[in-house]
Design a protein around this motif. Structure first.
Motif, PDB file in Angstrom:
ATOM      1  N   ALA B 196       0.961  -1.260  -0.066  1.00 20.56           N
ATOM      2  CA  ALA B 196      -0.015   0.041  -0.147  1.00 20.56           C
ATOM      3  C   ALA B 196       1.317   0.935  -0.314  1.00 20.56           C
ATOM      4  O   ALA B 196       0.728   2.532  -0.535  1.00 20.56           O
ATOM      5  N   ALA B 197       1.984   1.065   0.743  1.00 24.43           N
ATOM      6  CA  ALA B 197       2.694   2.136   0.944  1.00 24.43           C
ATOM      7  C   ALA B 197       3.720   2.535  -0.729  1.00 24.43           C
ATOM      8  O   ALA B 197       4.794   3.527  -0.609  1.00 24.43           O
ATOM      9  N   PHE B 198       4.247   1.513  -1.290  1.00 24.25           N
ATOM     10  CA  PHE B 198       5.210   1.756  -2.777  1.00 24.25           C
ATOM     11  C   PHE B 198       5.646   2.163  -3.009  1.00 24.25           C
ATOM     12  O   PHE B 198       6.768   2.979  -3.247  1.00 24.25           O
ATOM     13  N   SER B 199       4.626   3.091  -2.980  1.00 26.54           N
ATOM     14  CA  SER B 199       4.671   4.598  -4.026  1.00 26.54           C
ATOM     15  C   SER B 199       5.361   5.470  -3.286  1.00 26.54           C
ATOM     16  O   SER B 199       6.780   6.072  -3.682  1.00 26.54           O
ATOM     17  N   GLY B 200       4.734   5.796  -2.015  1.00 31.80           N
ATOM     18  CA  GLY B 200       5.652   6.754  -1.648  1.00 31.80           C
ATOM     19  C   GLY B 200       6.840   6.199  -0.759  1.00 31.80           C
ATOM     20  O   GLY B 200       7.398   7.153  -0.476  1.00 31.80           O
ATOM     21  N   ILE B 201       6.812   4.694  -0.725  1.00 38.01           N
ATOM     22  CA  ILE B 201       8.438   4.922  -0.209  1.00 38.01           C
ATOM     23  C   ILE B 201       9.123   4.641  -1.991  1.00 38.01           C
ATOM     24  O   ILE B 201      10.844   5.223  -1.936  1.00 38.01           O
ATOM     25  N   LEU B 202       8.665   4.449  -2.754  1.00 39.15           N
ATOM     26  CA  LEU B 202       9.317   4.306  -4.035  1.00 39.15           C
ATOM     27  C   LEU B 202      10.229   5.895  -4.622  1.00 39.15           C
ATOM     28  O   LEU B 202      11.609   6.099  -4.406  1.00 39.15           O
ATOM     29  N   THR B 203       9.108   7.306  -3.627  1.00 38.71           N
ATOM     30  CA  THR B 203       9.565   8.690  -4.234  1.00 38.71           C
ATOM     31  C   THR B 203      10.241   8.637  -3.220  1.00 38.71           C
ATOM     32  O   THR B 203      11.671   9.229  -3.557  1.00 38.71           O
ATOM     33  N   GLY B 204      10.691   8.124  -1.734  1.00 40.51           N
ATOM     34  CA  GLY B 204      11.627   8.413  -0.871  1.00 40.51           C
ATOM     35  C   GLY B 204      13.028   8.099  -1.587  1.00 40.51           C
ATOM     36  O   GLY B 204      14.070   8.548  -0.865  1.00 40.51           O
ATOM     37  N   VAL B 205      13.171   6.768  -1.727  1.00 48.30           N
ATOM     38  CA  VAL B 205      14.626   6.538  -2.418  1.00 48.30           C
ATOM     39  C   VAL B 205      14.821   7.241  -3.704  1.00 48.30           C
ATOM     40  O   VAL B 205      16.172   7.507  -3.702  1.00 48.30           O
ATOM     41  N   LEU B 206      13.971   7.855  -3.997  1.00 46.05           N
ATOM     42  CA  LEU B 206      13.898   8.469  -5.567  1.00 46.05           C
ATOM     43  C   LEU B 206      14.906   9.607  -4.662  1.00 46.05           C
ATOM     44  O   LEU B 206      16.051  10.773  -5.350  1.00 46.05           O
ATOM     45  N   LEU B 207      14.148  10.879  -3.536  1.00 49.21           N
ATOM     46  CA  LEU B 207      15.137  11.620  -3.356  1.00 49.21           C
ATOM     47  C   LEU B 207      15.861  11.080  -2.963  1.00 49.21           C
ATOM     48  O   LEU B 207      17.090  12.722  -3.014  1.00 49.21           O
ATOM     49  N   ALA B 208      16.606  10.326  -2.482  1.00 47.98           N
ATOM     50  CA  ALA B 208      17.566   9.804  -1.156  1.00 47.98           C
ATOM     51  C   ALA B 208      18.867  10.121  -2.557  1.00 47.98           C
ATOM     52  O   ALA B 208      20.096   9.993  -2.847  1.00 47.98           O
ATOM     53  N   VAL B 209      18.788   9.588  -3.730  1.00 46.65           N
ATOM     54  CA  VAL B 209      19.210   9.273  -4.725  1.00 46.65           C
ATOM     55  C   VAL B 209      19.579   9.996  -5.503  1.00 46.65           C
ATOM     56  O   VAL B 209      21.369  10.589  -5.255  1.00 46.65           O
ATOM     57  N   ALA B 210      18.988  11.402  -5.774  1.00 44.80           N
ATOM     58  CA  ALA B 210      19.196  12.624  -5.723  1.00 44.80           C
ATOM     59  C   ALA B 210      20.202  13.127  -5.491  1.00 44.80           C
ATOM     60  O   ALA B 210      20.425  14.406  -5.783  1.00 44.80           O
ATOM     61  N   ARG B 211      19.919  13.763  -4.043  1.00 44.44           N
ATOM     62  CA  ARG B 211      20.888  14.218  -3.167  1.00 44.44           C
ATOM     63  C   ARG B 211      21.975  13.471  -3.206  1.00 44.44           C
ATOM     64  O   ARG B 211      23.159  14.348  -3.027  1.00 44.44           O
ATOM     65  N   ILE B 212      21.911  12.117  -3.323  1.00 45.03           N
ATOM     66  CA  ILE B 212      23.842  11.760  -3.096  1.00 45.03           C
ATOM     67  C   ILE B 212      24.717  12.004  -4.275  1.00 45.03           C
ATOM     68  O   ILE B 212      25.775  11.760  -4.773  1.00 45.03           O
ATOM     69  N   ALA B 213      23.866  11.546  -5.265  1.00 44.80           N
ATOM     70  CA  ALA B 213      24.371  11.529  -6.749  1.00 44.80           C
ATOM     71  C   ALA B 213      24.574  13.629  -7.147  1.00 44.80           C
ATOM     72  O   ALA B 213      26.365  13.211  -7.580  1.00 44.80           O
TER      73      ALA B 213
END
Lengths: 291, 290, 322
Positions: B196-213
């Protein structure tokens, strides 16, 4: 439909139950002989149950027998403990930190409140339907299939399809959704969602279904559908329903138990409770003096 | 209706004036923000577009005059960011699931939450120093793996926080329904809550990737950068931020131009990731509503 | 045909299912890793910097001379630079960030709120090295050519004490404290705006309605009712911005001038802990005092950041939970 709503309003207006023989479901199912329920076997025997939430005691020495193939209604004012007792029956109180249930709850001779009993196993035999319909955010098919998949009740897709269809038929929902099983469950109306949830509970073939105010979030027409459904279901299943509507209890149940401040005040055949209650408190509640 | 006295009217006028002036100032503040964004983006593109040619992607870093590009830096960044996310995101998710579903309000969970919040905003240069001490100095050399590790340590708290926040939003009714159907604790989480939370978790991961990039400092201490082509994780590895850092302050116009192009590429990548994450959340959320 | 659950024997034994146990333990372990990481950072920094603390004692923190040649290291210039730039950055960023937040939540036309919010988040997403480059190539020359001479010519007319106003009248090099503070301000601006906006959005509408019902203007409702109600969280947002500013490296390293001496002017080239660590690291050999002082600096920065972030969190969570 107008006959049904007329009867509903008559019951509410008069404050007295409508005689059973004139009650009829929208699908005109035959009326069951009321006294048959009284001679049915006891499904659950509740013995000396006390329940606590931390320091606060919510149930005091409850003793009650719940018959099979019948609908038992728990009624009473808010906070009287009826929902708490309901949740004791399927060990849902285990999920609340600080909750404690003492006493014995016997089903088929086993004390399901015992420490050595696995609550998960209890819940496969005693299902629950909640006040607000709560289908999972997945398709209709997947909702129904959840229980059977979890407990590995079927061994092939064909069997599962079959089980899904049977459950939806038993819940009087099949005709409305058979062409859109892949659509999200949350896309259904409130009444349909509640029937979906009932079908989901039925899919694991429980012996008992518990219902915590299942119609309070629904409109009167959806309520009528559910009540008709319950009348069908109780022929094969034991049903316990908590309701804040006395009219509903009078309409659907065979046995009624009245609670007040955590104590079971009186229980007995619904007819008797509503026409000749033995305890004055019951009488006061029924006639609307309080609650 | 009673007429307002001159004094009251004056006061009323003053209050309205104050309100208007303040609103105007706030609008000006918003204007400042927008102007800044515009200035920075404009500068990036006007300086970086000129250097955008195929050789940037095909040639590795080279001496001025040798038609160098940023290929090894781009690949090195992709490798380290990818590996860092693969290590940090699952760990962060587990922490988030722990905080929301198991630990909840317990004392240990409170401590974990507190520490996670600190790590979330901790200076990345210190993360770099830390990984240097534990993974570079003892091993005798800078490595791409150490770089990935430092990025993982930055990504982990971000994913943990966003995961916990998203899981808390999943209605308790779903969990109750699953429990009532006889699911075990881990089944409830795995089969109902997490999907149920999948899309939100994915968003968080993408944001983290954007940050570390976009992180430079931690890589300075761990993978150091490499002017040659190398995908060997046990050796120093090039990365786009470090290439930009080395080239930007150099006296060679060619290198400076590459620095601008590289900066433009990184910014575009990061902004695209941010926008993608926004849409992924909206798209998947829309689907489940039917 | 499978046996309906009602007719299956009730399994007696209650045991903690293996799946659940593995589940709980692995999640618990993940939580433990977080705590271990934090304490490891503190421990490693301290252990690595121990040589520096042993050599100089408290003088490491109070010493004002940083000389790799003579191996005399005092951290005060770096600490001062860090604190000055961060505080100056906050002073500049906070009013603007707050103004943006107020604009976004109150006066901005609804259609524009989405795009403006996105713009703020994009500003926050831009990597710090890009800010550094912008500072180096655009802001610093601008400061050197226009702003700093203006400051000099303005303040030179203020009657002495001349030394005090050297703070505004140093040679216009472009890079230095004030430029670094400006860049930092721009970097933490979106951050403060976003956090403050979240805080303002979480105020119950009831409070604002009450104020409006009494005839307050928007500004009065904000200052009289909303701000007092969420004062703690607003401070929390400020501290959070401070925490970020203290540790920022790449944006600062380009524009601070990297002179590790006590600043005597706003325009003077200076240094922050982060910039010193980044710049001196290439020459620092493992096992030497050179590296130990960097780790010691790192330890100091981590302790200060920890304190600031802990205060920020306390202030923010307090109101978030209530």
């Amino acid at each position: 439909m107008t006959a049904m709503t007329k009867e509903v309003s008559e019951t509410v207006d008069a404050g007295a139950p409508v005689p059973r023989s004139s009650r009829s479901a929208p699908t005109s199912a035959p009326v069951v002989n009321p006294t048959a329920a009284l001679t049915a076997a006891t499904r659950i025997k509740i013995q000396d149950v006390n329940a606590f939430y931390g320091e606060k005691q919510a149930l005091f020495g409850v003793n009650l027998e719940v018959p099979d193939n019948a609908i038992t209604a728990f009624i009473g004012a808010s906070g009287c403990g009826k929902s708490t007792l309901l949740r004791c029956l399927n060990r849902m109180n285990d999920t609340i930190p600080g909750a404690r249930v003492e006493g014995r709850i016997l089903m088929d001779g086993t004390d399901i409140n015992g420490q050595e009993i696995d609550p998960v196993q209890v819940r496969t035999r005693i299902g629950m339907v909640f006040q607000k319909p709560n289908p999972f955010p997945i398709s209709i098919y997947e909702n129904i299939a959840y229980g059977p998949r979890t407990h590995k009740l079927t061994s092939s897709k064909a069997e599962l399809d079959d089980l899904v269809e049977r459950s939806l038929r038993r819940a009087a929902l099949w005709d409305e959704v058979k062409d859109r099983l892949g659509k999200p469950g949350l896309g259904l109306s409130g009444g349909q969602q509640q029937r979906l949830v009932i079908a989901r509970a039925l899919a694991v073939s429980p012996a008992v279904i518990l219902m915590d105010e299942p119609c309070s979030a629904l409109d009167p027409i959806a309520t009528a559908h559910i009540e008709a459904l319950l009348d069908e279901l109780r022929k094969h299943t034991c049903i316990v329903i908590v309701t804040h509507s006395m009219a509903q209890a009078a309409r659907v149940s065979q046995i009624t138990a009245f609670f007040h401040m955590g104590k079971l005040i009186e229980s007995g055949p619904t007819d008797q409770i509503f026409t000749m209650p033995k305890v004055e408190q019951t009488h006061d509640y029924i006639t609307g003096r309080f609650g | 209706m009673k007429e307002l006295s001159p004094a009251s009217r004056a006061r009323y006028f003053r209050r309205q004036l104050l309100d208007r002036v303040m609103s105007g100032l706030c609008m000006a503040a918003a204007g400042v923000g927008l102007v800044l964004l515009g200035l920075i983006l404009w500068m990036l593109f006007s300086n970086g577009i000129g250097g955008l040619k195929l050789s940037v992607f095909t040639n590795s870093m080279a001496q001025p005059g040798a038609d160098g590009g940023l290929a090894n830096a781009i690949v090195g960044s992709l490798i380290q960011v990818g590996l860092g996310a693969m290590i940090g995101a699952p760990l962060g998710m587990m922490v988030g699931v722990y905080l929301s579903e198991v630990g909840k309000e317990s004392k240990f969970a409170s401590v974990v939450r507190f520490v996670n919040d600190i790590l979330l905003s901790a200076p990345s240069v210190l993360i770099g120093l830390f990984v240097y001490q534990i993974a570079v100095a003892p091993m005798g050399g800078f490595s791409g793996f150490a770089g990935a590790l430092s990025l993982a340590l930055i990504a982990m708290p971000i994913v943990a926080r966003t995961t916990e926040d998203i899981l808390r939003l999943v209605p308790q009714a779903y969990r109750d329904g699953a429990v009532a159907l006889g699911s075990r604790e881990n089944e409830v989480v795995r089969k109902v809550v997490l999907p149920a939370a999948f899309s939100g978790i994915l968003t968080g991961v993408l944001l983290a990737v954007a940050r570390i990039a976009g992180e430079t400092a931690p890589l300075l201490f761990t993978s150091l950068g490499n002017t040659n082509w190398s995908t060997d994780l046990t050796q120093p590895m090039a990365s786009l931020p470090i290439a930009i850092y080395r080239y930007a302050g150099s006296p060679y116009p060619e290198w400076v131009s590459l620095a601008w192009t590289g900066a433009m590429l990184i910014t575009v990548g990061v902004l695209v990731l941010n926008i993608l994450s926004r849409f992924s959340h909206a798209a998947v959320a829309g689907k489940s509503q039917g | 045909m499978t046996t309906p659950a009602a007719h299956r024997p009730l399994i007696g034994a209650r045991r903690m299912h293996l799946g659940d146990t593995t589940f709980r333990i692995s999640l618990f372990a993940a939580g433990a890793v977080v705590i271990i990481v934090l304490f490891s950072i503190l421990a490693i920094m301290f252990a690595g910097g121990k040589l520096a603390f042993d050599t100089f004692g408290l003088g490491f923190v109070t010493g004002t001379e940083w000389n790799p040649v003579t191996q005399i290291y005092g951290a005060l210039p770096a600490i001062t630079g860090t604190l000055l730039t961060a505080i100056l950055a906050l002073m500049i960023a906070w009013p603007i960030g707050f103004g943006i937040a107020f604009f976004l939540t109150e006066t901005c036309p609804v259609k524009l709120r989405g795009p403006l919010g996105v713009a703020v988040e994009l500003l926050a997403a831009i990597p710090s090295i890009v800010y550094g480059m912008w500072g180096f190539f655009v802001l610093a020359p601008f400061m050197a050519e226009y702003v700093q001479p203006w400051l000099t010519s303005t303040f030179i007319w203020i009657p002495p004490i001349p030394d005090a106003f050297y703070w505004f009248t140093a040679p216009p090099i472009g890079v230095g404290l004030i430029t670094a503070s400006l860049i930092l301000a721009i970097m933490i601006l979106p951050f403060i705006a976003a956090t403050t906006r979240d805080v303002l959005l979480s105020t119950p509408q009831l409070l604002k309605d009450g104020a409006y019902a009494m005839g307050a203007t928007r500004w009065e409702s904000l200052t009289g009712v909303v701000i007092p109600a969420v004062r703690g969280s607003l401070f929390g947002a400020v501290f959070l911005g401070l925490g970020r500013a203290l540790g920022e490296t790449m944006a600062v390293v380009f524009v601070i001038g990297n002179a590790i001496r006590m600043p005597d002017s706003l325009m003077a080239p200076s240094a922050t802990i982060a910039s010193v660590v980044a710049n001196s690291f290439p020459e620092a050999e493992p096992g030497t005092l050179d590296l130990a002082v960097l780790l010691g600096l790192g330890f100091i920065l981590f302790v200060v950041s920890f304190g600031v972030l802990a205060i920020a969190r306390l202030l923010l969570r307090q109101e978030r939970m209530s």
